[in-house]
Design a protein around this motif. Sequence first.
Motif, PDB file in Angstrom:
ATOM      1  N   UNK A   1      18.570  -6.904  -2.352  1.00  0.00           N
ATOM      2  CA  UNK A   1      17.634  -5.847  -2.694  1.00  0.00           C
ATOM      3  C   UNK A   1      17.685  -4.777  -1.615  1.00  0.00           C
ATOM      4  N   UNK A   2      17.408  -3.548  -2.009  1.00  0.00           N
ATOM      5  CA  UNK A   2      17.477  -2.417  -1.087  1.00  0.00           C
ATOM      6  C   UNK A   2      16.081  -1.851  -0.893  1.00  0.00           C
ATOM      7  N   UNK A   3      15.672  -1.691   0.358  1.00  0.00           N
ATOM      8  CA  UNK A   3      14.412  -1.025   0.665  1.00  0.00           C
ATOM      9  C   UNK A   3      13.177  -1.823   0.346  1.00  0.00           C
ATOM     10  N   UNK A   4      13.297  -3.128   0.156  1.00  0.00           N
ATOM     11  CA  UNK A   4      12.148  -3.941  -0.226  1.00  0.00           C
ATOM     12  C   UNK A   4      11.789  -4.983   0.825  1.00  0.00           C
ATOM     13  N   UNK A   5      12.233  -4.786   2.064  1.00  0.00           N
ATOM     14  CA  UNK A   5      11.958  -5.784   3.096  1.00  0.00           C
ATOM     15  C   UNK A   5      10.460  -5.953   3.327  1.00  0.00           C
ATOM     16  N   UNK A   6       9.735  -4.837   3.449  1.00  0.00           N
ATOM     17  CA  UNK A   6       8.287  -4.913   3.695  1.00  0.00           C
ATOM     18  C   UNK A   6       7.573  -5.524   2.494  1.00  0.00           C
ATOM     19  N   UNK A   7       7.983  -5.144   1.276  1.00  0.00           N
ATOM     20  CA  UNK A   7       7.369  -5.722   0.082  1.00  0.00           C
ATOM     21  C   UNK A   7       7.592  -7.228   0.050  1.00  0.00           C
ATOM     22  N   UNK A   8       8.818  -7.649   0.348  1.00  0.00           N
ATOM     23  CA  UNK A   8       9.128  -9.070   0.297  1.00  0.00           C
ATOM     24  C   UNK A   8       8.325  -9.851   1.334  1.00  0.00           C
ATOM     25  N   UNK A   9       8.230  -9.321   2.551  1.00  0.00           N
ATOM     26  CA  UNK A   9       7.461 -10.016   3.587  1.00  0.00           C
ATOM     27  C   UNK A   9       6.006 -10.173   3.155  1.00  0.00           C
ATOM     28  N   UNK A  10       5.443  -9.143   2.541  1.00  0.00           N
ATOM     29  CA  UNK A  10       4.046  -9.216   2.126  1.00  0.00           C
ATOM     30  C   UNK A  10       3.863 -10.258   1.019  1.00  0.00           C
ATOM     31  N   UNK A  11       4.754 -10.268   0.039  1.00  0.00           N
ATOM     32  CA  UNK A  11       4.619 -11.223  -1.059  1.00  0.00           C
ATOM     33  C   UNK A  11       4.763 -12.647  -0.540  1.00  0.00           C
ATOM     34  N   UNK A  12       5.733 -12.892   0.336  1.00  0.00           N
ATOM     35  CA  UNK A  12       5.935 -14.241   0.864  1.00  0.00           C
ATOM     36  C   UNK A  12       4.724 -14.695   1.674  1.00  0.00           C
ATOM     37  N   UNK A  13       4.166 -13.783   2.454  1.00  0.00           N
ATOM     38  CA  UNK A  13       2.979 -14.144   3.237  1.00  0.00           C
ATOM     39  C   UNK A  13       1.777 -14.360   2.329  1.00  0.00           C
ATOM     40  N   UNK A  14       1.611 -13.521   1.308  1.00  0.00           N
ATOM     41  CA  UNK A  14       0.471 -13.654   0.397  1.00  0.00           C
ATOM     42  C   UNK A  14       0.522 -14.974  -0.361  1.00  0.00           C
TER      43      UNK A  14
END
Length: 451
Positions: free
Chosen positions: A106-119
């Motif tokens: 995925x491109x440009x979704x590092x912050x989104x992914x970190x948030x979803x995994x933490x949530x």
Amino acid sequence: MDVHQLREFLLNQRRVSGWTQEELAERSGVSVRTIRNLETGSNTNPRRSSVELLLNALGGAPAAPAGPTVWGSGDWSLIPAQRSRHDQERTESAPWHGPRPLGDPMVGREADMRHVLASAQRSRLIVLTGPGGVGKTRLALAAAYRLRPLFPDGVAVAELRDCTPEHLEPVRAHAELVRLTEGLTGTPGGSARRLLVLDGAERVVRQTARLARRLLDDNPGLHLLVTSRRALAAGAAESWEVEPLRVDGPGDRDGGVPSAVELLLRRVRSTLPTLDLAPHMAQVTTLCRLLDGVPLAIEIAAQRLRSLPLGSLLREETLFQLLDQVDAGALSAHRTLSDSVRWSYDLLPAPHRDLLHDLVALPDPFALDDVLAGRRGGTGPATQVAHRLAELVDTSLVQTLRQEQYQYRVHALVRHVVARARQQPVAPCGHVVDEYRARPVTAAGAAHSAA
């Protein structure tokens, strides 16, 4: 954190992110040797600058949970790095029902992914919202795949986008929703740890919220990840708004290209390796800006470059007409790019459509006062106009810029759809119901959906 906490954090977060030591080194600027020594415990006195670079790359230190974790006893604040061979085999053989994520990065979704995994490790209900084509489904499937170690009893994906709209036929919509999720949650009252992804819940958002509360109450080990253009009215839910990719400014910490530009370049390289866009970066950036950084639009534009020159896509008045002639079926649940927005528009009540037409005439960005001034002398009081504007925001047809003063904008694709809708009047609601009656409703659909 002390060096032992740092070691555990590096191991866990790197594996949650799915990165090798080499990939973490590339993203952080810290050598592979330093990362290896930290993870093995041989380096007990790392440089502060190296630690800061690693924490920045991995999203910072994990916050301590406010209360007991959702996993009960034990420390499940991160996905465990060390698992027995039995646990590993159990995870790898855990069932997966429904569409699987794409294999490419995925491109440009590092912050989104970190948030979803933490949530997912502090809440049992997560809702991803955002406009059509922004990549909610892809993010949800990729996150579910990475979370598999926490759900040894499996992951299931139910696609809800073909459900009959609940405000048109609530009984039929409820029956379809129950049928799509039946058998995917395990035995009621059981202890199975399972993740259920409900994809495209915007047509049945109220009934999905009620169903989610019941499923979570009946299944203590169940977690839900929902994608929807509308937020769920569920008090225990954690919501995350998936936004378009960046068009201006650095794409990442090392000063690389913006993520929208990176996505276009990646797609062109994979399908047209002989096409060199490096000398035309300014035009590439302009194209991504005209597309508002919407991933689905960028993917379709990359396909269009197989047959049309870059310059032909830089005319704003004809851009979306050219892109709409590309079959988007391999990338989205919708046949064309405009279809990803048109169905949302078609289901709007007439007063909301009228307001959206007025908003399209305003220059971006605009404030609520601008909307009220433009409708002075029109129908309805100011509170009614504000309410309809809020509902357009809730449907992801209008985007909110939450600054000191709230401002709003309408994406170029929505403007294009509204312009076409003026030429092609919306069918009566009865025709919309007939269209959904003619569709088969399935629990699993296109794995490549970008809606």
